[in-house]
Motif scaffolding. Structure first.
Motif, short mmCIF file in Angstrom:
data_model
loop_
_atom_site.label_atom_id
_atom_site.label_comp_id
_atom_site.label_asym_id
_atom_site.label_seq_id
_atom_site.Cartn_x
_atom_site.Cartn_y
_atom_site.Cartn_z
N ALA A 12 0.83 -1.21 0.00
CA ALA A 12 0.00 0.00 0.00
C ALA A 12 0.86 1.26 0.00
CB ALA A 12 -0.93 -0.01 1.21
N LYS A 13 1.94 1.25 0.77
CA LYS A 13 2.84 2.40 0.83
C LYS A 13 3.44 2.70 -0.54
CE LYS A 13 6.96 1.91 1.90
NZ LYS A 13 8.36 1.86 2.08
N VAL A 14 3.87 1.65 -1.23
CA VAL A 14 4.46 1.83 -2.55
C VAL A 14 3.43 2.36 -3.54
CG1 VAL A 14 5.50 0.59 -4.50
CG2 VAL A 14 6.29 0.15 -2.19
N ARG A 15 2.20 1.84 -3.49
CA ARG A 15 1.14 2.34 -4.39
C ARG A 15 0.88 3.82 -4.14
NH1 ARG A 15 -2.57 -1.81 -6.58
NH2 ARG A 15 -1.22 -3.61 -6.82
N LEU A 16 0.86 4.23 -2.88
CA LEU A 16 0.64 5.64 -2.56
C LEU A 16 1.78 6.51 -3.09
CD1 LEU A 16 -0.77 5.33 1.05
CD2 LEU A 16 -1.93 6.41 -0.87
N GLN A 17 3.01 6.02 -2.94
CA GLN A 17 4.17 6.78 -3.42
C GLN A 17 4.15 6.91 -4.94
OE1 GLN A 17 7.26 4.44 -1.62
NE2 GLN A 17 7.49 5.89 0.08
N LEU A 18 3.83 5.84 -5.63
CA LEU A 18 3.78 5.88 -7.09
C LEU A 18 2.64 6.76 -7.57
CD1 LEU A 18 4.53 2.16 -7.99
CD2 LEU A 18 6.03 4.14 -8.27
N GLN A 19 1.54 6.75 -6.86
CA GLN A 19 0.40 7.58 -7.23
C GLN A 19 0.78 9.06 -7.17
OE1 GLN A 19 -3.91 7.25 -5.83
NE2 GLN A 19 -2.95 8.58 -4.32
N LYS A 20 1.52 9.46 -6.15
CA LYS A 20 1.93 10.86 -6.01
C LYS A 20 2.77 11.29 -7.20
CE LYS A 20 0.87 11.55 -1.49
NZ LYS A 20 -0.42 12.01 -1.21
N ALA A 29 -6.94 15.19 -11.93
CA ALA A 29 -7.32 13.82 -11.56
C ALA A 29 -7.44 13.68 -10.04
CB ALA A 29 -6.29 12.83 -12.09
N LEU A 30 -8.49 13.00 -9.60
CA LEU A 30 -8.63 12.68 -8.19
C LEU A 30 -7.79 11.46 -7.87
CD1 LEU A 30 -12.48 13.10 -7.73
CD2 LEU A 30 -10.68 14.64 -6.95
N PRO A 31 -7.17 11.43 -6.69
CA PRO A 31 -6.35 10.26 -6.34
C PRO A 31 -7.20 9.01 -6.17
CG PRO A 31 -6.49 11.78 -4.50
CD PRO A 31 -7.16 12.44 -5.66
N LYS A 32 -6.68 7.90 -6.64
CA LYS A 32 -7.39 6.62 -6.51
C LYS A 32 -7.29 6.11 -5.08
CE LYS A 32 -7.56 1.99 -8.45
NZ LYS A 32 -7.05 1.10 -9.48
N TYR A 33 -6.13 6.28 -4.49
CA TYR A 33 -5.88 5.78 -3.14
C TYR A 33 -5.83 6.94 -2.16
CZ TYR A 33 -4.30 1.78 -5.89
OH TYR A 33 -4.22 0.75 -6.78
N ARG A 34 -6.45 6.74 -0.98
CA ARG A 34 -6.45 7.76 0.06
C ARG A 34 -6.12 7.10 1.39
NH1 ARG A 34 -10.69 12.39 -1.00
NH2 ARG A 34 -10.52 12.49 -3.25
N GLY A 35 -4.98 7.38 1.91
CA GLY A 35 -4.56 6.84 3.19
C GLY A 35 -4.11 5.39 3.10
N LEU A 36 -3.38 4.97 4.08
CA LEU A 36 -2.79 3.64 4.07
C LEU A 36 -3.84 2.53 4.14
CD1 LEU A 36 -0.03 2.25 3.98
CD2 LEU A 36 -0.07 2.21 6.46
N LEU A 37 -4.76 2.63 5.08
CA LEU A 37 -5.76 1.57 5.22
C LEU A 37 -6.78 1.62 4.09
CD1 LEU A 37 -6.33 1.56 9.08
CD2 LEU A 37 -4.93 0.03 7.71
N GLY A 38 -7.09 2.80 3.61
CA GLY A 38 -7.97 2.92 2.46
C GLY A 38 -7.38 2.29 1.22
N THR A 39 -6.07 2.42 1.07
CA THR A 39 -5.37 1.81 -0.05
C THR A 39 -5.41 0.29 0.05
OG1 THR A 39 -3.93 3.72 -0.23
CG2 THR A 39 -3.16 1.70 -1.27
#
Length: 52
Positions: A12-20, A29-39
């Motif tokens: 999840a952390k890597v997905r959030l970093q790549l999304q940024k 574009a709105l972010p697909k992932y929001r927060g660690l647990l949401g991701t």
């Protein structure tokens, strides 16, 4: 902490970093992932638990 807990959180952390990085050039574009647990929840719901 056992691997069953750390690997999904790391995924999840890597997905959030790549999304940024991917959204940085596109301000509309709105972010697909929001927060660690949401991701984690989004990945599990859309791709299944095996993706984690």
């Amino acid at each position: 902490m056992p691997r069953i807990c750390t690997i999904p959180l790391d995924t999840a952390k890597v997905r959030l970093q790549l999304q940024k990085k991917g959204v940085a050039g596109d301000g509309l574009a709105l972010p697909k992932y929001r927060g660690l647990l949401g991701t984690v929840g989004t990945i599990a719901r859309e791709e299944g638990l095996a993706a984690l």
